[in-house]
Structures are given as C-alpha cells and as structure tokens.
Design a protein around this motif. Sequence first.
Motif, PDB file in Angstrom:
ATOM      1  N   MET A 173       0.854  -1.182   0.000  1.00  0.00           N
ATOM      2  CA  MET A 173       0.000   0.000   0.000  1.00  0.00           C
ATOM      3  C   MET A 173       0.884   1.224   0.000  1.00  0.00           C
ATOM      4  SD  MET A 173      -1.798   2.645   1.632  1.00  0.00           S
ATOM      5  CE  MET A 173      -1.898   2.523   3.394  1.00  0.00           C
ATOM      6  N   ARG A 174       0.497   2.218  -0.794  1.00  0.00           N
ATOM      7  CA  ARG A 174       1.266   3.438  -0.836  1.00  0.00           C
ATOM      8  C   ARG A 174       0.319   4.623  -0.813  1.00  0.00           C
ATOM      9  NH1 ARG A 174       2.842   4.270  -7.152  1.00  0.00           N
ATOM     10  NH2 ARG A 174       1.048   3.198  -8.015  1.00  0.00           N
ATOM     11  N   ARG A 175       0.834   5.756  -0.427  1.00  0.00           N
ATOM     12  CA  ARG A 175       0.055   6.983  -0.352  1.00  0.00           C
ATOM     13  C   ARG A 175       0.847   8.075  -1.054  1.00  0.00           C
ATOM     14  NH1 ARG A 175      -3.739   9.514   3.189  1.00  0.00           N
ATOM     15  NH2 ARG A 175      -3.343  11.746   3.418  1.00  0.00           N
ATOM     16  N   ARG A 202     -14.222   3.739   2.764  1.00  0.00           N
ATOM     17  CA  ARG A 202     -14.475   2.328   2.516  1.00  0.00           C
ATOM     18  C   ARG A 202     -14.634   2.178   1.004  1.00  0.00           C
ATOM     19  NH1 ARG A 202     -13.560   2.907   7.296  1.00  0.00           N
ATOM     20  NH2 ARG A 202     -14.559   1.759   9.025  1.00  0.00           N
ATOM     21  N   ALA A 203     -13.874   1.296   0.410  1.00  0.00           N
ATOM     22  CA  ALA A 203     -13.863   1.143  -1.037  1.00  0.00           C
ATOM     23  C   ALA A 203     -13.915  -0.323  -1.390  1.00  0.00           C
ATOM     24  CB  ALA A 203     -12.606   1.784  -1.621  1.00  0.00           C
ATOM     25  N   GLN A 241     -10.405  -0.280   3.905  1.00  0.00           N
ATOM     26  CA  GLN A 241     -10.607   0.763   4.905  1.00  0.00           C
ATOM     27  C   GLN A 241      -9.322   1.583   4.910  1.00  0.00           C
ATOM     28  OE1 GLN A 241     -11.859  -0.581   8.817  1.00  0.00           O
ATOM     29  NE2 GLN A 241     -10.727   1.066   9.819  1.00  0.00           N
ATOM     30  N   VAL A 242      -9.354   2.742   4.238  1.00  0.00           N
ATOM     31  CA  VAL A 242      -8.113   3.470   3.980  1.00  0.00           C
ATOM     32  C   VAL A 242      -8.336   4.980   4.074  1.00  0.00           C
ATOM     33  CG1 VAL A 242      -7.065   1.707   2.501  1.00  0.00           C
ATOM     34  CG2 VAL A 242      -8.587   3.408   1.485  1.00  0.00           C
ATOM     35  N   GLY A 243      -7.229   5.710   4.126  1.00  0.00           N
ATOM     36  CA  GLY A 243      -7.269   7.159   4.026  1.00  0.00           C
ATOM     37  C   GLY A 243      -7.497   7.866   5.341  1.00  0.00           C
ATOM     38  N   VAL A 287      -4.543   6.831  -1.787  1.00  0.00           N
ATOM     39  CA  VAL A 287      -4.437   6.264  -0.442  1.00  0.00           C
ATOM     40  C   VAL A 287      -4.283   4.752  -0.458  1.00  0.00           C
ATOM     41  CG1 VAL A 287      -5.650   8.182   0.652  1.00  0.00           C
ATOM     42  CG2 VAL A 287      -6.965   6.218  -0.209  1.00  0.00           C
ATOM     43  N   TYR A 288      -4.418   4.152  -1.632  1.00  0.00           N
ATOM     44  CA  TYR A 288      -4.205   2.710  -1.727  1.00  0.00           C
ATOM     45  C   TYR A 288      -3.888   2.348  -3.169  1.00  0.00           C
ATOM     46  CZ  TYR A 288      -4.910  -2.332  -1.694  1.00  0.00           C
ATOM     47  OH  TYR A 288      -4.727  -3.676  -1.833  1.00  0.00           O
TER      48      TYR A 288
END
Length: 393
Positions: free
Chosen positions: A1-3, A294-295, A303-305, A333-334
């Motif tokens: 995962m990267r941002r 939520r994506a 569940q990210v960001g 965010v992902y």
Amino acid sequence: MRRLSLRRLGFARPRVGGADPIAALFAGGAGGFDYDFTKTDRLFQDSAGVTAVNVLDDPIGLALDSAQWAGRTLAQQIAAQPGMLTNPTFAGGLAGWFEGNPTVAWQSDGRVLFTRTGSNAVLRQTVPVVAGRTYRLAASALRTAGTGNMVALIRDTVNTSLSTVLNFNASAAEQATYWTATFTGDVRICLERTTTDGQGEAYSCSFKDVTTALAVQQTTNFKPRFQLDGAKFDAVDDRLITPYLPPATLDAPSCLIAQVTVPASLAATQMVAGAFNGSSQRFFLAVGSDGRLRAGGGTESLQVGPDIRGQSAIIGISLDVINFRAFVNDSEVYSGPRGGTVSSTHPIYIGCFNSNGSASAYWGGHIKRLIVAQKSLELAQFLSIRNRILSGA
C-alpha cells in the motif's frame, strides 16, 4: 500500500484548461454516467421529469446524466439532437401525421383543432425506438372547450400507454417528460382530446433521443432533497436507482468518483453509491464510522485514508486488469492488486448500497457530483478530474 500526493509528486494543483478530462472518460460513447446534483436544469421532482427542481429542499425524483453531453446544458443538448418527428410544428398541414376520428383538422394559422364527439380525437405519428435509450416527449396544446382532457403521451402500437400523460387542460405552456425504452421497435407519439366531448388545440410536438441515463426514485419518502451543496440524503431510506451495470470481465476497467459532503458523525458505514452481488463482486464508495474511506472492488473491501468526517471531499476508486486504486482528495491512499470482478447484474444505487437487490447502509450527507466510467485512473488522471470538478465545470 502506498500513499501519494501532489506535493510528493513534485507538482502543484493542476490548472483548469485544455481538454476536458471528464468528457474524455466518455469519448466515443463509452459507458458510464455523470450526475451533477447542483445543476437544476437536469433535476426533476417527479420520476417522469415533468416538474423541474427549482428551490432548496425540492425532492429529486429524477436526475439526468450528462456523460455524453460534452459540457452542454440540458437545453443545449436538446437543441443539438435531431428531431424524430416529421413536421413537429404542423407547418403547412399534417404531413407525416395520422388523423384519428372523429375530427382533427389543420387550421391555416398552424393550429390543429381537435373535436371529440362520442370518441377520442387523436393525432399520432409512429417512430422507432431502441431499448435502453431515453427519449424526451415535449408538446404544446390546450383544452379549449368542454370538460375532459387534452393530452400528449407515448403509446405502443396496440395503443397501450407507455409514458406519463402530459395534461394541457389549464395552460398551453410546453411540457415534457422522459421515457426509457424497454424494447426495440415502434411507438406512437399521440396528441388526444379525451374523456368527454369538447375541443382542444395542438401547437407543436417534439420527440428526441436526449442521450442520457435516468437515476430515478418514484416513492416520495425515498427522494433526496436539493441543496446548493448537492443532493441531501437522509441516512434512512433516500436513494436513487440507476440502470447502470458495470462490465464484469477481468480485463474491463472501471472507475467511480464522488464529490461529497460527509456527515460530522456516522454511527455506521454509509454508502455513497455502489452495488454488490452478495458474495464477492463489489463496486462501491462509502465512509466508515471512523471517517475513513471504505472502497470495494471485486473481492477487495478496503478501509483506507484520512478521517474526512464533516468535510467536503472528492473520493474515488479505479480498477484495471492488474490494479485496484483508491483516492481521497489529492492523494492516492491505496494501490494494490485487483481481485475478482464486479457485478454486472446489479445496477448501481445512489445514496445507499445495492446489496444483491436490497438497499442498505444509507448515506446521510450530500452528493454533489457522481461519475462512473469504463476507464482506469492513475493519480495524475484523478487529480485532473478532481480539478475539473472543483472548477464547477
């Protein structure tokens, strides 16, 4: 995962100008939709599109998507589309129209006089339609004598009514309604003096393919409300139903982008829009009780960001053959591997989740703009679209 963000990528906020990145999503007639809930020219209080949204808190029963309008307003889009009727203003006579009995008579000043005596007076014209296409019927007419009704409507070839009936008993002002064909074949565009004996007049009639997809809600209590910040959903039962089915093959790209105002407090996850087959085919955007995105895409549910409770935000997801990406404002965010396909049998609901045909997880904030396209996005493309949205274009 990267941002990743604009600052880390080393460039500033994108500038408005040049090619329209939103129009590019739908180039060549590519599938998807674009609903702008701040523009009242494409919002209606009823599900048939007869009564326009005009003031704050008006209910939204119908929204027209503008994906194929190339930035045009509804009026410009209608004007740009070719008419499907022969002689829509009755110029010089009734060429192209079938005159029903008892009396339908053209007048030298361009009016068409209808006289009902014992049975309905009917003027009609047959035109072809294509399943899945949305058409706009517009007419100007007036009941001039007696009781009964002066109406315009769409019928099938055995005279069954297909559309909302436009009633011209009180005013000759043009009215319009929108209708999506469920079959490919012929329909009849009808002007009629009905119910009881008397007279009426018709002045014009238009039938056009407006190239749009309808987001609809027929039930009064389920309609979101118009606000300057977009459609306001009540977190209880408000929702709009679209006809859109995402492509389900692994090599089919898809993206979902939403400009929203998030509630300051969420008791549970609330869905902005999406669909799910009940097992593994997800495609949705939502915000959790912790304010984080939520994506859902295929088998993935993220569940990210950052916490975006109480904020205006532009959020999005993208699926391509390999990758699943999620975006919040100026950041990716992902990014990770794509798992599985999305459902092609469950249409996207707006303001809630279509979970195997059942509505759930209702949204309690505003939705200003909602875009779905059959394209995948990297951060730079998402930012260009975000900047275009923020410009108000």
